[in-house]
Design a protein around this motif. Structure first.
Motif, PDB file in Angstrom:
ATOM      1  N   ARG A   4       5.808   6.342  -1.318  1.00  0.00           N
ATOM      2  CA  ARG A   4       4.843   6.708  -0.278  1.00  0.00           C
ATOM      3  C   ARG A   4       3.433   6.370  -0.760  1.00  0.00           C
ATOM      4  NH1 ARG A   4       4.361  12.733   2.454  1.00  0.00           N
ATOM      5  NH2 ARG A   4       2.740  12.210   4.001  1.00  0.00           N
ATOM      6  N   PRO A   5       2.629   5.697   0.075  1.00  0.00           N
ATOM      7  CA  PRO A   5       1.266   5.332  -0.341  1.00  0.00           C
ATOM      8  C   PRO A   5       0.457   6.552  -0.760  1.00  0.00           C
ATOM      9  CG  PRO A   5       1.858   4.206   1.683  1.00  0.00           C
ATOM     10  CD  PRO A   5       2.938   5.212   1.424  1.00  0.00           C
ATOM     11  N   SER A   7      -2.784   6.402  -0.890  1.00  0.00           N
ATOM     12  CA  SER A   7      -4.016   6.309  -0.116  1.00  0.00           C
ATOM     13  C   SER A   7      -3.680   6.323   1.372  1.00  0.00           C
ATOM     14  CB  SER A   7      -4.750   5.011  -0.470  1.00  0.00           C
ATOM     15  OG  SER A   7      -3.927   3.890  -0.174  1.00  0.00           O
ATOM     16  N   THR A   8      -4.708   6.447   2.182  1.00  0.00           N
ATOM     17  CA  THR A   8      -4.522   6.400   3.628  1.00  0.00           C
ATOM     18  C   THR A   8      -5.061   5.070   4.161  1.00  0.00           C
ATOM     19  OG1 THR A   8      -6.690   7.350   4.132  1.00  0.00           O
ATOM     20  CG2 THR A   8      -4.864   8.901   3.735  1.00  0.00           C
ATOM     21  N   LEU A   9      -4.647   4.729   5.365  1.00  0.00           N
ATOM     22  CA  LEU A   9      -5.160   3.506   5.972  1.00  0.00           C
ATOM     23  C   LEU A   9      -6.658   3.601   6.229  1.00  0.00           C
ATOM     24  CD1 LEU A   9      -2.300   2.527   8.445  1.00  0.00           C
ATOM     25  CD2 LEU A   9      -3.132   1.183   6.508  1.00  0.00           C
ATOM     26  N   LEU A  12      -8.343   2.643   3.133  1.00  0.00           N
ATOM     27  CA  LEU A  12      -8.263   1.189   3.014  1.00  0.00           C
ATOM     28  C   LEU A  12      -9.317   0.522   3.894  1.00  0.00           C
ATOM     29  CD1 LEU A  12      -6.855  -1.461   2.156  1.00  0.00           C
ATOM     30  CD2 LEU A  12      -5.217  -1.081   3.999  1.00  0.00           C
ATOM     31  N   MET A  38      -4.582  -0.552  -2.766  1.00  0.00           N
ATOM     32  CA  MET A  38      -4.261   0.030  -1.464  1.00  0.00           C
ATOM     33  C   MET A  38      -3.563  -0.989  -0.557  1.00  0.00           C
ATOM     34  SD  MET A  38      -7.392   2.662  -0.548  1.00  0.00           S
ATOM     35  CE  MET A  38      -8.735   1.495  -0.790  1.00  0.00           C
ATOM     36  N   GLU A  41      -0.047  -0.999  -1.673  1.00  0.00           N
ATOM     37  CA  GLU A  41       0.631   0.244  -1.278  1.00  0.00           C
ATOM     38  C   GLU A  41       1.071   0.215   0.176  1.00  0.00           C
ATOM     39  OE1 GLU A  41      -1.898   3.554  -2.003  1.00  0.00           O
ATOM     40  OE2 GLU A  41      -1.768   3.437  -4.180  1.00  0.00           O
ATOM     41  N   HIS A  42       0.202  -0.288   1.040  1.00  0.00           N
ATOM     42  CA  HIS A  42       0.471  -0.259   2.481  1.00  0.00           C
ATOM     43  C   HIS A  42       1.142  -1.551   2.975  1.00  0.00           C
ATOM     44  CE1 HIS A  42      -1.598   3.531   3.387  1.00  0.00           C
ATOM     45  NE2 HIS A  42      -2.464   3.172   2.464  1.00  0.00           N
ATOM     46  N   VAL A  44       0.044  -4.488   3.718  1.00  0.00           N
ATOM     47  CA  VAL A  44      -0.650  -5.102   4.851  1.00  0.00           C
ATOM     48  C   VAL A  44      -1.176  -6.475   4.431  1.00  0.00           C
ATOM     49  CG1 VAL A  44      -1.288  -2.927   5.932  1.00  0.00           C
ATOM     50  CG2 VAL A  44      -2.805  -3.936   4.225  1.00  0.00           C
TER      51      VAL A  44
END
Length: 210
Positions: A4-5, A7-9, A12, A38, A41-42, A44
């Motif tokens: 689970r990341p 950090s949050t979006l 980011l 980040m 992690e996500h 993207v």
């Protein structure tokens, strides 16, 4: 299952906004390092900022306080970003460096295949993916990449067959069911397309309420 990341979006997005407005100009390697972490992690793709942030930290890995793992990760992120931006030369430089460290890595092999695809060498890429999958038959990302490459090469029937095989193993991949539905619809096989959409709805029942 991926971790689970941490950090949050929003974090980011905020970091990217800072880098674009001032951080990259100031060569803020700490912020660039944090941003790349980040992005990883996500999972993207933000090629323009990733390419510049990676270039910043890789220019002086010691100053950026990159571990070896972070250095290789920055190189991988930069390679994919470079492909998105049409910069095959930069991608190849990273691929060759990573190959020298991880000569038998399926992960690096997938990156090499993506580079071949960007160069229009779809048949070579498919052959590479076949070789890699012979070593790691259920490697999810390789299987999906092979499907996409077959589709890009115009080998749609083979892409459908490969995607069906993939879904036999990874039945919970909603995006793959959606792709299968699109492929079946494109060839006029509406019965199978409907079946795929039913699988999407089963996995995401909220879609059936719209």
């Amino acid at each position: 299952m991926s971790a689970r990341p941490r950090s949050t979006l929003k974090e980011l997005d905020d970091t990217e906004e800072y880098l674009e407005s001032a951080g990259l100009t100031k060569r803020d390697s700490a912020a660039c390092r944090k941003y790349l972490q980040m992005v990883a992690e996500h999972a993207v793709r933000r090629p323009a900022c990733v390419a510049r942030a990676a270039a910043c930290v890789l220019a002086d890995a010691k100053k950026a306080k990159l571990s070896k793992r972070e250095t290789y990760q920055a190189m991988e992120l930069s390679a994919y970003a470079s492909l998105d931006l049409g910069d095959v030369a930069t991608c190849e430089r990273h691929v060759r460096a990573l190959e020298s460290v991880f000569p038998k890595s399926a992960r690096v092999g997938r990156l090499l295949g993506c580079m071949m695809e960007a160069e229009g060498r779809h048949d070579d890429a498919i052959a590479l993916y076949d070789d890699l999958l012979a070593q790691v038959p259920a490697e999810q990302r390789l299987m999906k990449r092979r499907v996409a490459c077959l589709k890009a090469a115009g080998r749609v029937e083979e892409a459908i067959k490969a995607l069906t095989s993939y879904l036999d193993t990874f039945m919970g991949d909603v995006a793959a069911w959606e792709e299968a539905a699109a492929l079946y619809t494109a060839r006029g096989d509406f019965a199978r397309a409907i079946f795929c959409w039913e699988e999407v709805i089963v996995a995401q029942p909220q879609l059936g309420k719209h």
